[in-house]
Scaffold this motif. Sequence first.
Motif, PDB file in Angstrom:
ATOM      1  N   SER A  11       2.528 -21.709  24.154  1.00  0.00           N
ATOM      2  CA  SER A  11       1.321 -21.841  23.346  1.00  0.00           C
ATOM      3  C   SER A  11       0.324 -22.817  23.951  1.00  0.00           C
ATOM      4  O   SER A  11      -0.852 -22.825  23.589  1.00  0.00           O
ATOM      5  CB  SER A  11       1.686 -22.323  21.934  1.00  0.00           C
ATOM      6  N   ARG A 178     -10.122 -26.724  12.831  1.00  0.00           N
ATOM      7  CA  ARG A 178      -9.774 -25.521  13.603  1.00  0.00           C
ATOM      8  C   ARG A 178     -10.086 -25.703  15.086  1.00  0.00           C
ATOM      9  O   ARG A 178      -9.374 -25.192  15.952  1.00  0.00           O
ATOM     10  CB  ARG A 178     -10.529 -24.311  13.054  1.00  0.00           C
ATOM     11  N   THR A 179     -11.160 -26.440  15.376  1.00  0.00           N
ATOM     12  CA  THR A 179     -11.589 -26.603  16.761  1.00  0.00           C
ATOM     13  C   THR A 179     -10.631 -27.472  17.571  1.00  0.00           C
ATOM     14  O   THR A 179     -10.311 -27.157  18.720  1.00  0.00           O
ATOM     15  CB  THR A 179     -13.003 -27.221  16.810  1.00  0.00           C
ATOM     16  N   TYR A 181      -7.466 -29.075  16.352  1.00  0.00           N
ATOM     17  CA  TYR A 181      -6.034 -29.051  16.079  1.00  0.00           C
ATOM     18  C   TYR A 181      -5.445 -27.756  16.620  1.00  0.00           C
ATOM     19  O   TYR A 181      -5.024 -26.873  15.885  1.00  0.00           O
ATOM     20  CB  TYR A 181      -5.770 -29.236  14.582  1.00  0.00           C
ATOM     21  N   ARG A 182      -5.454 -27.684  17.957  1.00  0.00           N
ATOM     22  CA  ARG A 182      -4.997 -26.506  18.675  1.00  0.00           C
ATOM     23  C   ARG A 182      -3.871 -26.910  19.632  1.00  0.00           C
ATOM     24  O   ARG A 182      -3.767 -28.084  20.020  1.00  0.00           O
ATOM     25  CB  ARG A 182      -6.147 -25.862  19.438  1.00  0.00           C
ATOM     26  N   SER A 209       2.661 -19.760  18.585  1.00  0.00           N
ATOM     27  CA  SER A 209       1.282 -19.489  19.005  1.00  0.00           C
ATOM     28  C   SER A 209       0.449 -18.895  17.885  1.00  0.00           C
ATOM     29  O   SER A 209      -0.744 -19.209  17.732  1.00  0.00           O
ATOM     30  CB  SER A 209       1.280 -18.543  20.214  1.00  0.00           C
ATOM     31  N   PHE A 212      -1.380 -21.141  14.590  1.00  0.00           N
ATOM     32  CA  PHE A 212      -2.629 -21.890  14.588  1.00  0.00           C
ATOM     33  C   PHE A 212      -3.759 -21.045  14.010  1.00  0.00           C
ATOM     34  O   PHE A 212      -3.839 -19.848  14.255  1.00  0.00           O
ATOM     35  CB  PHE A 212      -2.975 -22.345  16.007  1.00  0.00           C
ATOM     36  N   LEU A 215     -10.188 -19.462  15.448  1.00  0.00           N
ATOM     37  CA  LEU A 215     -11.523 -20.044  15.431  1.00  0.00           C
ATOM     38  C   LEU A 215     -12.523 -19.043  14.861  1.00  0.00           C
ATOM     39  O   LEU A 215     -12.382 -17.835  15.027  1.00  0.00           O
ATOM     40  CB  LEU A 215     -11.948 -20.444  16.842  1.00  0.00           C
TER      41      LEU A 215
END
Length: 423
Positions: A11, A178-179, A181-182, A209, A212, A215
């Motif tokens: 991931s 979201r941007t 915390y990947r 994977s 998440f 986006l």
Amino acid sequence: MFPASIFKLDSGLTLIHQEIPTTPVVVADVWVSAGSISEPTSGFGMAHFLEHMIFKGTAKLPAGVFDYNIENQGGVSNAATSYDYAHYSITSTNSYLHSSFPQLAEMLLNAAIPDDELERERDVVLEEIRSYNDDPDWVGYQHLVQSIYQQHPYGRSILGNETDIEQHSSSDIRSFHRTYYRPENMTVVIVGGIPVALALELVKNTFKSDSFQPLSANDNNFNLTQRETLVEPFIAGIRRQEINLPRLENARLMMAWIGPGVYDLTTACGLDLLSVLLASGRTSRLVRDLREEQQLVRYICCNFSLQKESSLFTISAVLEPEFLERVETAIKMHLQDIITNGISEQELRRAQRLLCNDFAFSTETPNQLAGLYGYYNTITDVELAITYPDQILSFNTQELQKLALLYLSPNQYAVTTLKPSTI
């Protein structure tokens, strides 16, 4: 040889694991490259606000349930936001990790950030800001960094200000979440009484994977991965400011110099040595002279704060207002003496011994090791974490003298003084 195992999952997430078979304690610490340095101009304070909102639950895990479950198991949870990162940890026994760790992951991956909880937590964050504004040392430091980092995120408060926090919407914070915390931005560190195979399986099953959040088109407004690194220019002359505060009993003197970020760890270690040599313990130069002998200050300390892009070397003192100018002049004279005459082998060996011992003492527990590995992997390379003692021991007196000349000029620094208000 690096004592921990490092895994790069499919991931993009990094797992760092070290087993300590002699203890049942396990620390799971999740680090995210999502500190206040990642915030957009319109989003000051958002990284710290998100840290609060992470604990407000998800669709599957209502607010308060995670904390209740951790405490009911005898565990401890914690979180912090800095300029360069945010991190979330749980300390538990190995028998409970398989139930507590997935709950931590659920909150980090699927934070709901509901409107009603946001409004309630907004008041909590605003109260936190107000309480810090009542702390003169915090106020003084904020003014100091603002004067140094005038065009850089390091110059603003991690908390944001009241105006910033009032403007943040739940949709904006969800977009920031979201941007950043990947998986490629995250490091999971697990240290303690759990074998590597079990830790690896647990992380793979928890941070999949497809776990998440995808986006959205609007999230591009928050993606600052292409942000140009803003390196502040060298301080020309002396940047001076005076702050008058009511109800202040003693004055504060805060002096600062810019140092390199993690791109030059060797120099950073040398500045660490100089900070100890100047003001760590009763026999250090500034403490011995200004506190013990002349009794001009109630307290004096020196600190080197390593940051990703640019670091700070600070000297701070608590003293009577009438001694401010005299103490500042004395500090400058000590710096000039090091630049001109150097330091003794005895001073160097003492500083090296203190820092190496501090490093040894700070790597004794699972919590300390998890923090060390997570911090280094987030801002640079985790394997550099254990090179610190060797770097410290590599310096000689001439090299430290040269560093003082390059970075600690008595004629180029920022200074903030706090005085009791006469009104």
